[in-house]
Scaffold this active site. Structure first.
Site: not given
Lengths: 496, 77
Positions: A336-338
């Site tokens: 989700w962060h990248g």
């Protein structure tokens, strides 16, 4: 437009706030929505249409879901809209990563690579998608009704104070405030204080430390000595917390100015004694989202009749499926962060350690001496932040090698001198103190000192109020120097 | 055996601690090891032993033991 920019602080915010307070309550939501759309467009004009499409999609399907009584259709409907939201996120955020990985696989078996059309990721899309999924699932679970008013619905998603990087707000946390946008003097004072604290965290602490962290993380691997690597990761650990929690303080403070109470996102995460506790204190709106909308439904769905029977008989002491769910959920949390392998590794590492803590490690850790538990948590966090900070796996592993003393450049501390300045030591000291809940203790101590000089409680309170105002004024003045000077660094979490 | 006594026995078994004494106000903070992971174990054990089933919504809605007890009683009555 960044919260720390002159345009935002001296023009956008005061003008919108003045108009907001001057007009009648009925018009406030519309003004705030228009201001938020302008804020969004000024940050990412290309994506405003995509953002509006996402809003319309979820607004209409929310209404449809709410009206439908057939449980099978509801289940199918909610699954389809969640898939649509995730597909949009996938196209903009993960398609490039997916095709890149696919192409390396294709090339390795001598096949022609697939052409990639890389789109820029729309501002705040990861946060909007998660808020949309929470909204739909809450309607499905009959926790909330769908919002009928499109403007109010859109404002819950678009509100400018949280659109860039959260907190991820659930509809029930905000719907009452959207319906009754009342502004009080208390809200104004509380909001302004919080904004100043956020500005100070970001501009005075995070941006100052970031300069050193950036320098150290750009040193070629073979030149990195152990002491410098440690200084680098300590700086980045503090930078990340003060950057993100500073942003969140501002988001909550701005929300409060306008009469909104956004949920808290941090609770002194670096004071935790285990990774499990850390995730109860770090990015709460995200961790609780993963718990409520992914982890619990997933691990519950994995409980077959056979396992249920074993659990009820007490013969299934270790719930391996739930442990596996933790690893899966945190790997997805990393993703989700990248869209890069480094975030996947970071998430998976956290998932594995959390699973170990839930399995047996947690019980063993309870017997540990408290400072040792802190040391364990800080080591786990700092080492895993290396993967968060460095996109290339080889470089990240080398950085860890340097941290553990196995780097080529060895232990020599000569290079350390070129990074350690009085300014850095001072800011690192302030940052460390501000990472622990010291404000209450300081207030109490101040009260004891003042009570020696003044017996009346009202006078004591006046003095404490003055001391607080003086501190905030100092933070404000120091922050303004940064605002007026060089442009502040963009918030780290805005890129997610 | 009353419902709360039966529930107490499930708590002792799931959290592997015979000294647990639950009350209506008991929350996850009061019981060692009651986290998201063991919550699923607890819910599944409650479901199987009481012969009931919770909905998706109920899974994440219990604020304390009293809440859980109320839901169990409404389902078994």
């Amino acid at each position: 437009m960044d919260f720390g920019s002159q345009n935002f602080l001296f023009f956008f915010l005061p003008i919108i706030y003045f108009v907001y307070c001057a007009i009648g309550i009925k018009m406030r939501s519309i003004v705030l929505l228009l201001a938020s759309l302008y804020f969004y467009a000024s940050g990412d004009s290309r994506s405003i249409l995509i953002f509006l499409d996402v809003l319309i999609l979820n607004y209409l399907f929310g209404l449809l879901l709410d009206r439908c009584d057939d449980p099978a259709k509801r289940a199918r409907g909610v699954a389809i809209v969640i898939a649509a939201n995730l597909a949009i996120l996938f196209i903009f955020k993960y398609l490039g990563f997916f095709c890149g990985t696919l192409n390396s696989a294709l090339q390795s078996i001598s096949l022609r690579p697939v052409g990639i059309q890389q789109f820029p990721i729309p501002l705040g899309l990861s946060f909007i998608t998660f808020q949309a999924i929470a909204y739909l699932v809450d309607i499905y679970r009959e926790d909330i009704r769908a919002e009928r008013n499109f403007f109010k619905f859109s404002l819950a998603f678009a509100m400018f104070s949280k659109i860039t990087a959260g907190p991820i707000v659930r509809m029930h946390q905000i719907e009452e405030q959207i319906a009754q946008p009342v502004v009080t003097l208390d809200d104004f004072v509380g909001g302004a204080k919080r904004i100043i604290i956020g500005l100070g965290k970001k501009l005075i602490i995070a941006d100052t430390i970031a300069k050193v962290a950036d320098q150290i993380f750009s040193i070629p691997s073979f030149e990195l000595t152990t002491p410098v690597a440690w200084l680098g990761i300590i700086c980045y650990t503090l930078q990340l917390y003060f950057d993100f929690s500073g942003y969140t303080d501002m988001a909550i403070g701005i929300g409060r100015l306008f009469g909104y109470r956004l949920p808290e996102n941090f609770d002194y995460p670096y004071t935790a004694k285990s990774l499990t506790e850390f995730w109860r204190r770090w990015h709460l709106s995200l961790s609780t989202w993963f718990r409520d909308y992914l982890y619990i439904p997933l691990s519950y769905a994995l409980m077959t009749d056979k396992i249920r029977q074993k659990i009820s008989e007490g013969t299934y002491k270790t719930n391996y499926r739930a442990l596996l769910s933790i690893v899966v959920v945190f790997t997805l949390c990393g993703l989700w962060h990248g869209s890069n392998w480094n975030f996947v590794i970071w998430g998976m590492l956290h998932g594995i350690i959390l699973a170990l803590e839930s399995w047996k490690l947690g019980k063993i850790m309870k017997k540990w001496w408290a400072p040792f538990s802190h040391l364990y948590l800080l080591s786990v966090i700092m080492i895993s932040w290396v993967f968060f900070r460095i996109p290339e796996l080889g470089r990240a592993l080398y950085f860890i090698k340097a941290l553990t003393g196995f780097g080529h450049a060895g232990f020599t501390s000569d290079q350390l001198r070129s990074y350690v300045t009085i300014e850095l030591l001072l800011v690192l000291g302030i940052a460390t103190i501000a990472s622990i809940p010291i404000a209450k203790g300081a207030k109490h101590l101040l009260k004891i000192i003042i009570s020696r000089f003044f017996s009346e409680e009202s006078t004591q309170l006046q003095f404490i109020g003055m001391a607080e105002a003086f501190m905030l004024a100092a933070v404000f003045v120091a922050s303004m120097q940064s605002v007026m000077g060089t442009a502040s660094k963009p918030f780290i979490y805005a890129q997610f | 055996m009353t419902t709360i006594e039966k529930l107490n026995a499930i708590f002792c078994q799931v959290f592997d601690d015979d000294s647990i004494q639950i009350e209506n106000e008991t929350t996850a903070n009061d019981i060692d090891g009651w986290d998201s992971l063991s919550h699923v174990n607890l819910i599944v054990a409650v479901e199987t032993q009481f012969g009931i089933k919770f909905s998706q919504k109920e899974l994440v809605s219990f604020k304390n033991v009293g809440d859980l007890l109320k839901r169990i009683e409404s389902k078994i009555s």
